[in-house]
Each structure stands twice: as C-alpha cells, then as structure tokens.
Enzyme design. Structure first.
Site, PDB file in Angstrom:
ATOM      1  CG  ASN A 129      -0.175   0.258   2.518  1.00  0.00           C
ATOM      2  OD1 ASN A 129       0.412  -0.662   3.086  1.00  0.00           O
ATOM      3  ND2 ASN A 129      -0.195   1.487   3.012  1.00  0.00           N
ATOM      4  CB  CYS A 130       1.129   4.299  -1.712  1.00  0.00           C
ATOM      5  SG  CYS A 130      -0.415   4.631  -2.579  1.00  0.00           S
ATOM      6  CG  PHE A 131       0.724   8.732   1.218  1.00  0.00           C
ATOM      7  CD1 PHE A 131       1.108   8.893   2.540  1.00  0.00           C
ATOM      8  CD2 PHE A 131       1.589   9.146   0.226  1.00  0.00           C
ATOM      9  CE1 PHE A 131       2.329   9.462   2.866  1.00  0.00           C
ATOM     10  CE2 PHE A 131       2.821   9.717   0.541  1.00  0.00           C
ATOM     11  CZ  PHE A 131       3.173   9.870   1.861  1.00  0.00           C
ATOM     12  NE  ARG A 148      -3.035   6.181  -5.707  1.00  0.00           N
ATOM     13  CZ  ARG A 148      -2.595   6.665  -6.859  1.00  0.00           C
ATOM     14  NH1 ARG A 148      -2.289   5.854  -7.825  1.00  0.00           N
ATOM     15  NH2 ARG A 148      -2.479   7.960  -7.027  1.00  0.00           N
TER      16      ARG A 148
END
Length: 512
Positions: free
Chosen positions: A453-455, A457
């Site tokens: 995951n990122c911030f 998503r």
C-alpha cells in the site's frame, strides 16, 4: 515489454514512497526545533530545540542509508527483516570497498576550504566515497531486493544448510558489491556530469520548466508514477545542489531542510525550491474543487455530498493527502482531471514568476510550521495567499462551468437513487468482509502475488489480470475507485488503507 516495464516502475514507485512518509515527520520536527531556538525563547526551550534539531539532522544527513533499507524491505516479497539487514550490511560493504579502492588507486580527493565540495566525493558514515547521494541507497536497495527475491529460497543439503536461504543471497552480494564499488569509482563521475547537465537544462528553462514539472507531477497521480518525477528533483542532485554552512546538499527538499536548520543566516532560499511547491494545489485547489462539487450537486443531495467531500477536503488541505478527493471526480471525468492539472501548472508558474519562495510540499500544517522560522520577506508567503485566493475563484468557476456545461456526473448529480453515503463509506462497519470481497474480486487468493500500500491505495500484483472482476470490487464499501494497469491493480481506499491492507494480508495468511 511495456507492461513489464510499467510493473517494475510501479513497484519502485511505491517502494520509494515508504521512506518519504517519514521525511514529512522529520521536516515537521526540524521546523519545531528551529523555532524553539529563536532568541526570545527561554533557555531550556532553546536547549530542547537544539537537541531536536540534532536528532533530525542525523536523518537528513543519512538519507541514502534510509532509502536503501526502505526500498529493499518494501520490494522484498518475503523475509523482509532479513532483506533489511542484508541491505544495511551491503551498504556498509560498498562504502568500505569504494573508499579502499579510492585509497589504493590514489583517487581520494583532498579536502579544501569548503570541504569536499566540487570534488565529486563526500563523507558517508565516516567513509570518503564517490558522492552518489541518495542514488546510492536507491541502487543498493533495488539490487538487494532483486537478489533476495530470486535466491532467498535456495536451500542446500544439511552439511551446507547454514549457507542456504537469505545467507546465500548475502554470499552472492559480497562479490557483486565489491565489483559495483570499484566500478562506481569510474562510472559515477561520468553519470554525475550527465545529471548536472540535465539538472542545469531543466533549471535554466525557467518558467517553462516549472510549468512542465508542475503539470506532470499532478497529471501522473492516477498512475502512481508521479513519485518518479518529483522524488529525484526533491531528493537528488537532479533538483540542484547547494552549499549551506560548509556542507553540500542535493535536492530541493534536502536543501530547504538544511536552510531551515540554519535559518538565522539565510537571506534568500535556493532556486531549487521551485520543485517543492506542489502543496499549493493541495491547499487552495482542494478547497475550490470541493466547493464546486458541492455547489453543482442537486439541492436535495448537497448535505449528503458535503458529508462525503468535506472530510476528504480537510485531509487534502491540512495533511496534503489529495487522493481521497481526487478520485471523487477523476474517474467521473478525465477532462476535469486534465484541466485540474493545467490549473495546477499555471498556479505554480505564476507563483515562481512573481517571486514567491514558500516551501509547500504537503499540506497547510507542514507549510505553516516549515516556513515559520523564516521572515515573510524571504518566503513571500503573502504572495501565496494572494495568488491562492484568486486561483481558488478560477478553479471554482472553471469546474462549475465544465460540470454544468458538459453535464458531468460528479457526486450529487447522478440519476440513480443509490445513496452516496452507501457508495463511499468513510467508516465501514465490516472491514473484514470488505477484505474478503477484495480478494474475491482480484481472482481469489491463488491469483494474488503481492499486496502493498501507499498513502491511500491498496496495491496488488495479480498473476492473471483477466480474472479480476470489477463488479465485485465495486461492492467493497471502502473503495473509492479502481485503477488497473496490467497485472498491477490499485484499489483506492483512503487514509485507512494501512489497516485495510493488514486485514487483507491476514485473510490471505500473509505475515511480514
């Protein structure tokens, strides 16, 4: 071939963002430390500020190592702790070998009045080495991750079992690191000249360069590849270099933080700051877009739309995380997204043209705290407020015109009777059920290769993208959109993505 390259870039993009998340915290505390050292502060607060600044400087001066470990652990498919340890040791091996070869071949640069500035070499953890800055950490992090993923499962017979698994990866990396360390003594000076030339070209294109950079940085967000644009300019020599208090710093963000740490002696901010002002759109653009969406909603749905849009707007404005708001209208109208990117580029170009020199990388909180130690005469923050006020009106008018003229179905304008609050639920009651739905929509557990995951998503790599079922993914109460790029699937969740990812991993039996 293009699909494979895109997959590699996606993986690298999301791995690089891991250490950047911590950079935001470092910058915030660095600013606090500087403020506490102001002359009118009590002596005990000045001492506390000095301690905080020293702690933050230790991170700022060792970003290469931090990126190395962060990238290696993020790209590792399994045994992430061991991958991190190997990355740390490999980084140290490179420094030792590079320094030893420079010494043996009499290539060590002499220290002048300004240290090693201009020699192409620098001090890293006590070693004088070829100055690769953050690129060194990126290269070693990727190298370690590749070897780790390919060889860490290799096992030997009992007699040699101690050399199997991650130890085998480590063994292979020792000669590879030695060769790399020697090769970089000759290769990197040439690359460094190329980087300087490219950086000089972009820096000398003036307002055109600012416009192109700002547009691309915003327009690429849906692909997740925008990190590959702004990261090098903010954290490597591509964004420029500057000497501050006898030390050399590379990249717009690193240079600004160094100036922040020495704010008392700074009379003007370095021109590299033009690459660190994209927080402007996060603050002012987000407010205008939210207002336009609410204004264009049907009267009977406006309160409902406010409940959906305003929390995302606050997160975008205050913290600089715009994806929850972006994806509210991005998938509805790519044209709006294109226009949004153009307005972003126009805004940043105007700011630079009229002399604004305000650091704006994230949201309002970071902007206010980071710029507070500098005089308004240096940052010209009042120009930001003036341009922001005007551009908010422009953003609002343009969005309202396009939404109504083209009958774009932004939230609250749909013809369906489905409740928006049911469609986008900010606080779902059944997180585990959503995790199961995501797995099913992605083709089942056996079709999932990697989950990260990122911030905002959930990023998943699948084996067969034809098995992905959009109709199932749309039933996930937390999702705000789905981006498909071959085998790389992004499910936009929002600020709760970390918890959601952990639920998905738990359901898959994945442990990190």
């Amino acid at each position: 071939m293009n699909t494979r390259m895109n997959e590699v870039m996606q993986k690298f993009s999301r791995s690089v963002i891991v250490p950047v998340k911590f950079m935001a915290v470092m910058g915030l505390f660095l600013a606090v430390g500087v403020i506490l050292q102001l002359q009118f502060m009590p002596s005990f607060l000045q001492t506390l500020g000095s301690l905080i600044k020293t702690m933050m400087d230790s991170m700022l001066n060792n970003l290469s190592l931090i990126f190395c470990i962060g990238i290696a652990s993020s790209l590792a498919n399994k045994k992430k702790v061991e991958a991190s340890l190997i990355a740390l040791i490999t980084f140290l091996f490179f420094l030792a070998a590079n320094n030893a070869w420079l010494t043996l071949t009499n290539q060590l640069a002499a220290t002048g009045e300004v240290g090693l500035f201009g020699t192409g070499q620098g001090m890293v953890l006590g070693f004088q080495v070829v100055d690769m800055n953050v690129f060194l950490g990126m290269i070693i992090g990727c190298l370690v991750a590749w070897f780790h993923n390919k060889f860490s499962d290799k096992e030997f017979i009992d007699l040699f079992s101690i050399y199997g698994g991650s130890r085998f990866t480590f063994m292979l990396l020792i000669p590879v690191t030695l060769v790399l360390a020697i090769a970089m003594c000759y290769i990197w000076p040439v690359i460094n000249q190329g980087i300087s030339s490219l950086s000089g070209f972009i820096l000398t294109t003036g307002l055109i360069g600012v416009f192109v950079y700002a547009f691309g940085n915003r327009f690429l967000i849906p692909t997740g590849l925008h990190h590959l644009l702004w990261m090098p300019f903010c954290f490597t020599a591509l964004g420029g270099t500057a000497e501050i208090n006898g030390k050399m710093y590379s990249g717009a963000v690193n240079i600004f933080y160094a100036e922040l740490a020495n704010s008392g002696s700074i009379v003007s901010l370095d021109h590299s700051l033009r690459f660190a002002t994209f927080g402007f759109v996060k603050i002012f653009g987000s407010i205008a877009i939210a207002a336009a969406i609410i204004y264009c909603a049907k009267k009977e749905k406006r309160e409902e739309v406010k409940g959906m849009v305003l929390p995302s707007t606050f997160v975008a404005m205050a913290a600089g995380i715009t994806e929850p708001l972006d994806f509210i209208f991005l998938f509805t109208s790519p044209l709006l997204w294109f226009v949004h990117s153009l307005l972003t580029a126009i805004s940043e170009t105007i700011l630079w043209a009229i002399g604004a020199r305000t650091y704006m990388l994230y949201g309002l909180i970071d902007t206010l705290v980071s710029n507070a130690p500098f005089s308004p005469n240096i940052t010209k923050f009042y120009l930001v407020i003036a341009v922001g006020s005007i551009m908010m009106i422009v953003w609002f008018v343009v969005f309202v015109f396009l939404i109504k003229k083209l009958d774009i179905k932004t939230p609250g304008r749909e013809n369906t009777i489905e409740s928006i609050s049911e469609k986008i639920d900010l606080v779902p009651e059944k997180v585990k059920d959503d995790a199961i739905l995501v797995i099913k929509g992605l083709g089942g557990a056996e079709n999932i290769e990697q989950v990260t995951n990122c911030f905002t998503r959930l990023r998943v790599t699948v084996k067969d993208d034809m098995r992905v079922d959009d109709s199932i993914l749309q039933k996930v109460s937390q999702q705000k959109g789905v981006v498909k790029n071959g085998k790389n699937i992004q499910v936009i969740i929002g600020m709760g993505v970390q918890t959601f990812k952990e639920e998905v991993c738990a359901a898959l039996g994945i442990t990190e």
